[in-house]
Design an enzyme around this catalytic site. Structure first.
Site, short mmCIF file in Angstrom:
data_model
loop_
_atom_site.label_atom_id
_atom_site.label_comp_id
_atom_site.label_asym_id
_atom_site.label_seq_id
_atom_site.Cartn_x
_atom_site.Cartn_y
_atom_site.Cartn_z
N GLU B 72 0.81 -1.23 0.00
CA GLU B 72 0.00 0.00 0.00
C GLU B 72 0.84 1.27 0.00
O GLU B 72 0.46 2.26 -0.64
CB GLU B 72 -0.96 0.00 1.19
N HIS B 141 -11.61 -4.54 8.10
CA HIS B 141 -12.07 -4.34 6.72
C HIS B 141 -13.37 -3.55 6.66
O HIS B 141 -14.08 -3.61 5.66
CB HIS B 141 -12.31 -5.70 6.03
#
Lengths: 342, 339
Positions: B72, B141
């Protein structure tokens, strides 16, 4: 302890001042350019330190003195349109990429005429038009950005190469791994240049990195080199090879350039983590003096050449300081300006 | 649940999923501008974790739809470096929760480069990130982290409640010469709504009144807009008239539209799915009391999520963030002025 006898892994090891044929490949103009850039970096920083100690500027100054051959040798091998990302110790990269010393000095003084209008300071000088994508206050953070610039070049097919400069202190960061790994997986036109100046603040590179940084090349499936970073000819030749390779579309290279900062971490330094003997040993291998000795032996440039360059640099430095001191401070109405493109 | 899109033109008869609307936005902007490209995890072969980029690799090839490893910080940096040097990237985080790994690149690099460099850098960069709870994906999440990013000058933050807004906002974001983060609520990717054929933009920084009313204003965004609309529908049966303002853009915030609504209804419920404490709703509530204090007939009320990580088990998860019943209750409290 720092390695005392740097040995190149790419066959160019020789006597301390031997250029191994690289000097002969450079034109007189290139030799003059190299000398000029290295001397500019040194005189710029010596002058900035004086100004800092005279309380004419504030904040943090990280000195590149002693490491000039790395920025200069690498940028000598770059084309004008190529990109670099730099570090908190970025004055050298900036000057080697063509920055003006007056605008740099004005930035260090916090004035409107500085590269960033006084909003960035020493750690954030950038000149996008020159291909300098910015110094960086976060260790390692320039590496993924360099990978992004290289991805952009690959997608735009603009033929440009990006060099990420970073220090041994960036070796342990996640940004290093993510940036280099992605560049390798995508075969991007990037060159990762680690300036191993032995210390991140007081922490030795060998303490911070489990194994030498150049050993990681094979781990990412890319070529790597460990070079004497105080030998401008070795730096230039190695960088040229890596940059040419990147430009041919053959992917990234990792270069570990072993060098040393003569000064402390910043203007402030604990001075308790290295010996006078160690510093003296590295100062005796000063990259500028070695360059001058090699050039003198080759009889390529003469004393007049060096004096002419030095003379001009002194004039430029005097102008830079006068320009910075005479420049206006920013007015407070610009505080919220340039946060966004309006 | 029904989707109302009062701003969609009358001629719009086509209904598509929000994920399709986003895909159309990307596809159209890639057609319009050759420097636009998509980069992220599983955006290519897989087609995006929520199918937003499905089919785009086949159409545009790997130079425009760029798959990355799981990295990321690198994804964020790829966007920055490419944007600084002349491209117009759309960088996708598979889940907004993963932006934590990229936080330095987003906050210290992307957001600050232009300012630190004296206004000379330009970053035409869009980050996309699915967010929000209700999907059974547990605590790592499902977060709503928009307040983190709204707090950082140099970033714009947008989010859509309808396919129409999603397409128009994303197209505007891609054309921006600034760093824009578009948060996309996972629970409404599969929601259908009117999206007209052809070109339109939804401007960044303009709120939308999704339902007009007179008695109380619900100020909200993203999926919670639908809970507000359902609550308004239920209360209409009792003769209570609720106005629903979808801010669409968190920064810049269209304070004028919010205040106009509150000055009309004199009551405000700020509804958001993030943890209530320290959430973006606090900023909205604060602006209302600072700028419209004399217009208020009741304290501004915030409705947000529990002060806990999002739990997995369905009854726990569903109770952890606001639902329609909670919104109805909050509106009643606002009308009674008693908490």
């Amino acid at each position: 302890m720092a390695e005392q006898q740097p040995v190149s892994t790419n066959g160019r090891a020789g006597g301390d001042d031997a250029s191994n044929g690289v000097l002969e490949q450079l034109t007189d103009d290139q030799l003059r350019w190299i000398y000029q850039i290295m001397r500019r970096i040194r005189r710029f920083e010596e002058t900035a330190e004086e100004a800092f100690r005279a309380a004419k500027m504030r904040g943090a100054l990280h000195f590149y003195i002693g490491e000039e051959a790395t920025a200069t040798g690498v940028c000598a091998a770059l084309d004008d349109g190529d990109f670099i990302t730099s570090t908190h110790r970025g004055h050298g990269h900036c000057i080697a990429k063509g920055a003006r010393m007056d605008k740099m000095m004005a930035e260090l003084f916090g004035r409107t005429t500085g590269y960033c209008g006084g909003k960035g300071g020493s750690m954030h000088i950038a000149d996008i038009e020159l291909g300098n994508l910015g110094a960086n206050g976060i260790v390692g953070a320039g590496i993924p950005i360099a990978t992004g610039a290289a991805l952009g070049s690959k997608l735009r097919k603009d033929g440009k190469v990006t060099v990420a400069f970073f220090g041994d202190g960036a070796g342990p960061t996640g940004a290093f791994h993510e940036g280099v790994n992605v560049a390798a997986t995508m075969n991007l036109p990037a060159v990762f240049v680690c300036e191993n100046n032995q210390y991140g603040m007081a922490t030795h590179a060998d303490f911070a990195n489990a194994a030498p940084i150049h050993n990681r090349g094979p781990a990412y499936g890319i070529p790597s080199a460990s070079i004497d970073g105080n030998d401008i000819f070795e730096v230039y030749a190695t960088a040229k090879e890596a940059i040419d390779r990147a430009r041919r579309g053959e992917g990234p290279t990792l270069i570990e350039s072993r060098t040393y900062r003569h000064k402390g971490h910043t203007v402030l330094d604990q001075k308790n983590y290295r010996t006078r003997e160690e510093i003296a040993e590295w100062v005796s291998r000063d990259p500028i003096e070695r360059f001058v000795r090699a050039v003198n032996e080759s009889e390529r440039l003469d004393e007049d050449d060096f004096q002419a360059i030095d003379g001009q640099i002194e004039l430029d430095i005097e102008h830079a300081v006068a320009f910075a001191e005479a420049s206006p401070w920013p007015t407070v109405d610009v505080i919220e300006r340039d946060v966004y493109v309006e | 649940m029904a989707v109302t899109t009062p701003q969609a033109p009358e001629t719009a008869t086509r209904e598509i999923f929000m994920s399709e609307a986003l895909r159309e936005a990307i596809d159209e902007e890639m057609t319009r501008d050759a420097t636009v490209f998509v980069v992220g995890e599983e955006v290519g072969v897989w087609g995006g974790a929520y199918a937003v980029t499905q089919g785009l690799l086949e159409k545009w090839g790997p130079d425009r739809i760029v798959d990355t490893p799981i990295a990321e910080a690198a994804i964020a940096g790829l966007g920055i470096g490419a944007a600084l040097t002349g491209s117009r990237p759309i960088a996708e985080f598979m889940y907004s929760d993963f932006m934590g790994i990229a936080m330095d690149q987003i906050v210290n690099q992307a957001a600050k480069n232009r300012y630190m460099f004296g206004g000379k850098a330009k970053l035409p960069l869009t980050y996309r990130a699915p967010f929000g709870a209700g999907t059974g994906n547990a605590a790592q999440h499902t977060q709503s982290l928009e307040a983190w990013f709204v707090h950082v000058p140099g970033l714009k933050v947008i989010t859509a409640s309808t396919p129409y807004d999603a397409k128009g906002l994303l197209k505007s974001a891609i054309r921006e010469d600034n760093v824009v983060i578009m948060f996309e609520h996972k629970a409404i990717y599969a929601m259908r709504g009117h999206v007209p054929e052809g070109e339109y933009l939804v401007p960044i920084g303009v709120a939308d009144v999704k339902r007009e009313g007179d008695d109380v204003s619900v100020i909200t965004y993203a999926r919670q807009t639908h809970h507000a609309l359902e609550a308004a529908e239920q209360l209409a049966a009792e003769g209570i008239s609720v106005e629903v303002v979808d801010i669409r853009s968190l920064y810049p915030l269209d304070t004028d539209t919010v205040l106009r609504s509150v000055r009309k209804t004199h009551r405000a419920v700020v509804l958001y799915e993030a943890v209530r404490f320290g959430g973006f709703g606090a900023e909205i509530a604060s602006q209302i009391q600072e700028l419209a204090f004399d217009d208020l007939d009741a304290p501004v009320l915030r409705v947000g999520a529990a002060h806990a990580p999002v739990p997995f088990s369905e009854p726990l998860e569903q109770a952890s963030f606001p639902d329609t019943a909670q919104v109805v209750e909050a509106i009643r409290q606002s009308l009674q002025g008693v908490y």
